[in-house]
Design a protein around this motif. Structure first.
Motif, mmCIF file in Angstrom:
data_model
loop_
_atom_site.group_PDB
_atom_site.id
_atom_site.type_symbol
_atom_site.label_atom_id
_atom_site.label_comp_id
_atom_site.label_asym_id
_atom_site.label_seq_id
_atom_site.Cartn_x
_atom_site.Cartn_y
_atom_site.Cartn_z
ATOM 1 N N MET A 92 0.824 -1.197 0.000
ATOM 2 C CA MET A 92 0.000 0.000 0.000
ATOM 3 C C MET A 92 0.862 1.252 0.000
ATOM 4 O O MET A 92 1.856 1.340 0.720
ATOM 5 C CB MET A 92 -0.923 0.017 1.208
ATOM 6 C CG MET A 92 -1.905 1.174 1.163
ATOM 7 S SD MET A 92 -3.228 0.939 2.357
ATOM 8 C CE MET A 92 -4.508 1.945 1.618
ATOM 9 N N PHE A 94 0.605 5.382 0.535
ATOM 10 C CA PHE A 94 -0.290 6.333 1.193
ATOM 11 C C PHE A 94 -0.119 7.747 0.639
ATOM 12 O O PHE A 94 0.951 8.106 0.144
ATOM 13 C CB PHE A 94 -0.005 6.363 2.697
ATOM 14 C CG PHE A 94 -0.179 5.047 3.382
ATOM 15 C CD1 PHE A 94 -1.385 4.699 3.979
ATOM 16 C CD2 PHE A 94 0.867 4.131 3.448
ATOM 17 C CE1 PHE A 94 -1.548 3.482 4.623
ATOM 18 C CE2 PHE A 94 0.711 2.911 4.085
ATOM 19 C CZ PHE A 94 -0.495 2.590 4.676
ATOM 20 N N ASN A 98 4.107 8.164 4.642
ATOM 21 C CA ASN A 98 4.257 7.361 5.862
ATOM 22 C C ASN A 98 5.550 6.557 5.894
ATOM 23 O O ASN A 98 5.567 5.401 6.322
ATOM 24 C CB ASN A 98 3.063 6.412 6.056
ATOM 25 C CG ASN A 98 1.761 7.157 6.289
ATOM 26 O OD1 ASN A 98 1.782 8.377 6.505
ATOM 27 N ND2 ASN A 98 0.649 6.467 6.250
ATOM 28 N N LEU A 99 6.632 7.173 5.450
ATOM 29 C CA LEU A 99 7.934 6.521 5.623
ATOM 30 C C LEU A 99 8.310 6.583 7.094
ATOM 31 O O LEU A 99 7.781 7.397 7.845
ATOM 32 C CB LEU A 99 8.989 7.231 4.768
ATOM 33 C CG LEU A 99 8.783 7.092 3.257
ATOM 34 C CD1 LEU A 99 9.831 7.903 2.511
ATOM 35 C CD2 LEU A 99 8.853 5.633 2.828
ATOM 36 N N PHE A 100 9.230 5.706 7.500
ATOM 37 C CA PHE A 100 9.656 5.674 8.893
ATOM 38 C C PHE A 100 10.793 6.671 9.071
ATOM 39 O O PHE A 100 11.913 6.422 8.611
ATOM 40 C CB PHE A 100 10.097 4.265 9.285
ATOM 41 C CG PHE A 100 9.073 3.218 8.927
ATOM 42 C CD1 PHE A 100 7.722 3.401 9.213
ATOM 43 C CD2 PHE A 100 9.449 2.046 8.294
ATOM 44 C CE1 PHE A 100 6.776 2.450 8.879
ATOM 45 C CE2 PHE A 100 8.513 1.082 7.962
ATOM 46 C CZ PHE A 100 7.174 1.293 8.258
ATOM 47 N N PRO A 101 10.551 7.800 9.737
ATOM 48 C CA PRO A 101 11.541 8.886 9.744
ATOM 49 C C PRO A 101 12.805 8.562 10.533
ATOM 50 O O PRO A 101 13.822 9.206 10.337
ATOM 51 C CB PRO A 101 10.776 10.048 10.397
ATOM 52 C CG PRO A 101 9.695 9.413 11.199
ATOM 53 C CD PRO A 101 9.332 8.137 10.479
ATOM 54 N N HIS A 102 12.743 7.553 11.425
ATOM 55 C CA HIS A 102 13.907 7.248 12.247
ATOM 56 C C HIS A 102 14.817 6.230 11.584
ATOM 57 O O HIS A 102 15.838 5.845 12.149
ATOM 58 C CB HIS A 102 13.460 6.720 13.605
ATOM 59 C CG HIS A 102 12.635 5.465 13.532
ATOM 60 N ND1 HIS A 102 11.468 5.384 12.814
ATOM 61 C CD2 HIS A 102 12.823 4.245 14.072
ATOM 62 C CE1 HIS A 102 10.972 4.157 12.936
ATOM 63 N NE2 HIS A 102 11.772 3.452 13.686
ATOM 64 N N ARG A 103 14.433 5.787 10.388
ATOM 65 C CA ARG A 103 15.266 4.816 9.691
ATOM 66 C C ARG A 103 15.673 5.357 8.326
ATOM 67 O O ARG A 103 14.895 6.022 7.665
ATOM 68 C CB ARG A 103 14.498 3.500 9.504
ATOM 69 C CG ARG A 103 14.390 2.725 10.804
ATOM 70 C CD ARG A 103 13.560 1.479 10.614
ATOM 71 N NE ARG A 103 13.644 0.644 11.813
ATOM 72 C CZ ARG A 103 14.432 -0.431 11.911
ATOM 73 N NH1 ARG A 103 15.167 -0.808 10.892
ATOM 74 N NH2 ARG A 103 14.460 -1.120 13.033
ATOM 75 N N ASN A 108 14.191 1.525 5.605
ATOM 76 C CA ASN A 108 12.750 1.542 5.397
ATOM 77 C C ASN A 108 12.333 0.358 4.511
ATOM 78 O O ASN A 108 11.295 -0.246 4.718
ATOM 79 C CB ASN A 108 12.326 2.849 4.702
ATOM 80 C CG ASN A 108 11.862 3.907 5.698
ATOM 81 O OD1 ASN A 108 10.674 4.006 5.986
ATOM 82 N ND2 ASN A 108 12.794 4.662 6.233
ATOM 83 N N THR A 146 13.292 12.382 5.559
ATOM 84 C CA THR A 146 12.969 13.812 5.556
ATOM 85 C C THR A 146 13.973 14.643 4.765
ATOM 86 O O THR A 146 13.739 15.817 4.534
ATOM 87 C CB THR A 146 12.899 14.364 6.996
ATOM 88 O OG1 THR A 146 14.061 13.935 7.700
ATOM 89 C CG2 THR A 146 11.661 13.863 7.712
ATOM 90 N N ARG A 160 9.407 0.445 -0.918
ATOM 91 C CA ARG A 160 9.212 -0.274 0.343
ATOM 92 C C ARG A 160 8.110 -1.330 0.197
ATOM 93 O O ARG A 160 8.230 -2.448 0.708
ATOM 94 C CB ARG A 160 8.834 0.724 1.445
ATOM 95 C CG ARG A 160 8.582 0.080 2.796
ATOM 96 C CD ARG A 160 8.290 1.096 3.868
ATOM 97 N NE ARG A 160 7.023 1.794 3.653
ATOM 98 C CZ ARG A 160 6.534 2.737 4.466
ATOM 99 N NH1 ARG A 160 7.213 3.105 5.524
ATOM 100 N NH2 ARG A 160 5.388 3.317 4.197
#
Lengths: 253, 222
Positions: A92, A94, A98-103, A108, A146, A160
């Motif tokens: 999916m 979005f 909605n990526l994972f900002p801490h990785r 990701n 980011t 991803r």
């Protein structure tokens, strides 16, 4: 292109969903063939996002059933292991990425194949780099999300999802949060996916793209599929007056 | 009326006061360490899907956030022995009081941190096939933890200062050592001034460390 078989890969049977007193989806019947590209159009609040979010169980529904590749989701979150099985086979994308900002970008993409599929880090990393090349951002692997532009982030999000080697891809307004000059690069990736035979369900406002790529367009109004058919037919010669009214509003500009 | 600040008296007090410093730090450190785990546990329980699980966690938080630390430590030190049938060591009572009190506040910090993570993060984790537990562990928690650092630092400073209350049960921490010293020397002004300075040295160092950590962690991330 994949061969179109008789057996649909996604099947929605009389699906009904309520948000409190709001009847968001009403008796939705839909069968998607392998390799088919479907665009879902409709006004905001019509239920078009809800429809595709039901397919991978992000939204529960109250009656009916949804079957994806033989796994059957039942009302109110029922269906046991089917949910997990479906989510490993359905990707999916979005609106807000909605990526994972801490990785990092690479992490990701490698996370799910390693944790869900049990791939080794090397295997997952090789695959992730290949996917990043494929979506045209192989040089961004070691940045944080980011640090990328919106268009690049959305392409990472697509990579991803692809990393899990899904059989179906859902796109929930994938270009709506993008600056105009970045829409093209995301649509290019999606066009390529469609050409390679990916089964896709796309909620979008990009009518030109829909017309060009989709095998079928579905118009949804107040939670009901009121019209569907070949994109040319739906866009150029809509039969339902609600479809006509909607298209005259969105196609005017 | 004329007063004089006697710097000599102030510096004379220092070696004496320093003896209280390890207790202040040990009680705050030990209590916060335990409180951190209490906070994680009860913070997560307080947002559990089941009301049966949430209710006791919320009750704990409300009780220990809603009563003064001083009353809590008096209850533990003087009250609990009547239940347990034996005395409680005053250091133990102090650490337990800080742990339970800070634990309640940290529970709220944990809850706030976890709930502040956008819904889309969870959806993205689930949509790529991670289980709910994996989504929490790999996606939600690391981001929540980063957001929890500033309020946790705040709580550490508050708890450190709260240890001054334990002079009441005779713990030889900073304030207590100061009081004893004043009883001998009558130099209240200078001694309490130095006590305040010592607290400031610890809290300012803590603030500085946190700022450095936050600046380092902020580079290139959300």
């Amino acid at each position: 292109m994949n061969e179109r078989t008789d057996e649909p890969i996604v099947r929605m049977e009389k699906v009904n969903k309520h948000f409190g007193s709001l009847h968001v989806l009403q008796d939705v019947e839909l069968a998607v063939d392998p390799g088919e590209v479907i665009v879902v159009i409709g006004a905001s609040g019509s239920g078009k996002s809800t429809l595709i979010r039901c397919v991978n169980g992000l939204e529960p529904f109250q009656s009916g059933a949804i079957e994806v590749d033989g796994h059957r989701l039942l009302p109110n979150g029922g269906g046991g292991n089917a949910l997990r099985a479906i989510r490993t086979e359905v990707g999916m994308v979005f609106q807000q990425f909605n990526l994972f900002p801490h990785r990092k970008v690479l992490e990701n993409i490698t996370l799910a194949p390693m944790k869900v599929r049990g791939w080794s880090r090397e295997q997952a990393t090789d695959n992730a780099r290949r996917l990043l090349d494929r979506v045209g951002i192989g040089d961004q692997a070691d940045k944080y999300p980011t640090q990328l532009s919106g268009g690049q982030q959305q392409r990472v999000a697509i990579a991803r999802s692809l990393a899990m080697e899904p059989k179906v891809m859902l796109f929930d307004e994938p270009t709506s949060a993008l600056d105009p000059e970045m829409i093209g690069e995301v649509l290019d990736v999606m066009r390529e996916l469609a050409r390679e035979g990916m089964t896709m369900m796309i909620v979008t406002h990009e009518m030109g793209f829909a017309r060009e790529v989709a095998h079928r367009a579905i118009y949804i109004h107040d939670g009901q599929i009121v019209e569907q058919g070949q994109p040319e037919a739906v866009f150029d010669n809509p039969q339902n007056e609600r479809t006509q009214a909607f298209l005259s509003r969105v196609l005017r500009h | 009326m004329e007063f004089q600040f006697d710097w000599q008296a102030a510096f004379n007090a220092l070696p004496y006061l320093i003896q209280g410093l390890p207790w202040t730090v040990a009680i705050a450190g030990g209590g916060l360490f335990i409180g951190f785990f209490i906070g994680i546990l009860f913070g997560l329980l307080s947002i559990a899907p089941s009301r049966l699980v949430r209710a006791p966690a919320i009750a704990y938080i409300e009780i220990f956030r809603g009563t003064p630390v001083l009353v809590q430590v008096l209850f533990i030190f003087y009250g609990m022995p009547q239940i347990l049938g034996g005395p409680i060591d005053k250091i133990t009572a102090s650490i337990v009081a800080i742990a339970l009190n800070a634990g309640a506040y940290i529970s709220e910090i944990v809850r706030g941190g976890v709930q502040s993570i956008e819904r889309g993060q969870k959806e993205a984790g689930l949509s790529i096939g991670l289980s709910k537990a994996q989504t929490f562990y790999y996606i939600i928690w690391p981001q929540a933890l980063r957001r929890m650092v500033p309020p946790l630092g705040n709580q550490a400073i508050i708890s450190l200062k709260d240890t001054s209350l334990f002079s009441v049960i005779g713990v030889g921490e900073l304030v207590r050592e100061g009081q004893i010293y004043i009883a001998d020397t009558f130099s209240a002004l200078e001694t309490y001034f130095m006590v305040a300075m010592l607290y400031l040295v610890i809290t300012l160092s803590l603030s500085l460390l946190l700022r450095l950590y936050e600046r380092r962690g902020a580079a290139g991330r959300a």
